[in-house]
Write a protein that holds these residues in place. Structure first.
Motif, PDB file in Angstrom:
ATOM      1  N   LEU A   1      -0.467  -5.120  -4.288  1.00 35.21           N
ATOM      2  CA  LEU A   1      -1.897  -5.313  -4.015  1.00 35.21           C
ATOM      3  C   LEU A   1      -2.355  -6.564  -4.764  1.00 35.21           C
ATOM      4  O   LEU A   1      -2.241  -6.640  -5.984  1.00 35.21           O
ATOM      5  N   HIS A   2      -2.841  -7.531  -4.018  1.00 34.03           N
ATOM      6  CA  HIS A   2      -3.300  -8.805  -4.591  1.00 34.03           C
ATOM      7  C   HIS A   2      -4.823  -8.860  -4.465  1.00 34.03           C
ATOM      8  O   HIS A   2      -5.353  -8.979  -3.361  1.00 34.03           O
ATOM      9  N   ILE A   3      -5.500  -8.733  -5.587  1.00 34.65           N
ATOM     10  CA  ILE A   3      -6.959  -8.687  -5.585  1.00 34.65           C
ATOM     11  C   ILE A   3      -7.527 -10.096  -5.785  1.00 34.65           C
ATOM     12  O   ILE A   3      -7.050 -10.847  -6.639  1.00 34.65           O
ATOM     13  N   SER A   4      -8.546 -10.434  -4.995  1.00 32.75           N
ATOM     14  CA  SER A   4      -9.085 -11.799  -4.959  1.00 32.75           C
ATOM     15  C   SER A   4      -7.947 -12.807  -4.795  1.00 32.75           C
ATOM     16  O   SER A   4      -7.666 -13.599  -5.684  1.00 32.75           O
ATOM     17  N   PRO A   5      -7.274 -12.753  -3.648  1.00 33.57           N
ATOM     18  CA  PRO A   5      -6.009 -13.472  -3.481  1.00 33.57           C
ATOM     19  C   PRO A   5      -6.172 -14.988  -3.494  1.00 33.57           C
ATOM     20  O   PRO A   5      -7.029 -15.533  -2.805  1.00 33.57           O
TER      21      PRO A   5
END
Ligand SMILES: [Zn+2]
Length: 256
Positions: free
Chosen positions: A85-89
């Motif tokens: 999961l990549h948050i604010s990619p």
């Protein structure tokens, strides 16, 4: 007609590529350890000479890439075959992460290029569905960062890994978080950016640990000076502001 052509997007892109690939490309003193671009000192973004002109990486992104290589030298990589999961990619970190993931999900509360819209304090995932989570300079924007960290822990499997960065003032032990600071102008003056709600200190690791993580930290001192200089893993020209952010760290937080 000529003026319109000169200011058109295709001509702008062509000019930028000429600038990047001819004017900046020699001598090849520096290189990006994410996209491989080589050339003169990087471009300026807040700090002088820190921004890769090709992939847009900054110090924290290149430090993460370097730290991941070091991490892989140890035990199991947190990327290969992982559910990530990549948050604010960021585009540049996507280059590192996406090709190696088994499942890649990007999420943000506003960014149009993320796969999902979400609030990091109420994520729409079941418990323990991800092996790895990345949130690079996200938590300083979140009012309730303790709940956000608890959510990060919840969506990770046991022994899963959160890879986190936050801006930290140089030599500041405790996090500066003043409820009286409310307006964008006050935040810009106090925290260095109008959409930041705090400026973390060295106690950031304690805040992460309190959410159920075992925390280790990597900074530029983990690498040889020539490597640090070549890939610009610390600012060549430090900022003098009170909220300096000159010393970047990568936190590897393993879910307990
Ligand atoms: Zn690059």
């Amino acid at each position: 007609m000529l003026t319109r052509l000169r200011h058109s997007r295709p001509v702008g892109v062509m000019r930028y590529h000429l600038y990047r690939d001819l004017l900046l490309a020699r001598p090849r003193r520096h290189s990006c350890n994410i996209c491989g671009w080589q050339g003169r000192p990087f471009l300026t973004h807040l700090h002088r000479f820190v921004l890769c002109p090709k992939c847009g990486s900054q110090i924290r992104h290149r430090l993460i890439a370097a730290a991941l290589e070091g991490h892989e030298a140890g035990t199991r990589t947190p990327l290969d075959g992982a559910r990530i999961l990549h948050i604010s990619p960021e585009y540049c970190l996507g280059l590192v992460v996406r090709p190696r993931a088994w499942l890649y999900v990007s999420a943000d509360w506003a960014a149009a290029d993320a796969m999902l819209r979400q609030d990091i304090t109420r994520m729409p995932f079941r418990d323990g569905v991800f092996d790895t989570l990345m949130a690079c300079d996200v938590l300083e924007h979140v009012a309730d960062d303790r709940t956000a960290l608890a959510e990060c822990r919840r969506v990770l499997r046991p022994k899963g890994m959160a890879i986190l960065t936050v801006p930290q003032s140089d030599g500041q032990e405790t996090t500066n978080e003043n409820p009286a600071v409310q307006t964008p102008e006050e935040r810009a003056t106090t925290y260095g950016q109008s959409d930041h709600v705090r400026n973390y200190g060295d106690d950031f690791a304690d805040r992460v640990a309190a959410a159920g993580f075992r925390v280790t930290c990597v900074d530029s001192s983990a690498f040889a000076p020539a490597f640090v200089q070549q890939h610009v893993l610390k600012p060549p020209v430090p900022l003098n502001a009170a909220w300096g952010w000159n010393h970047r760290r990568v936190y590897f937080a393993q879910a307990a």
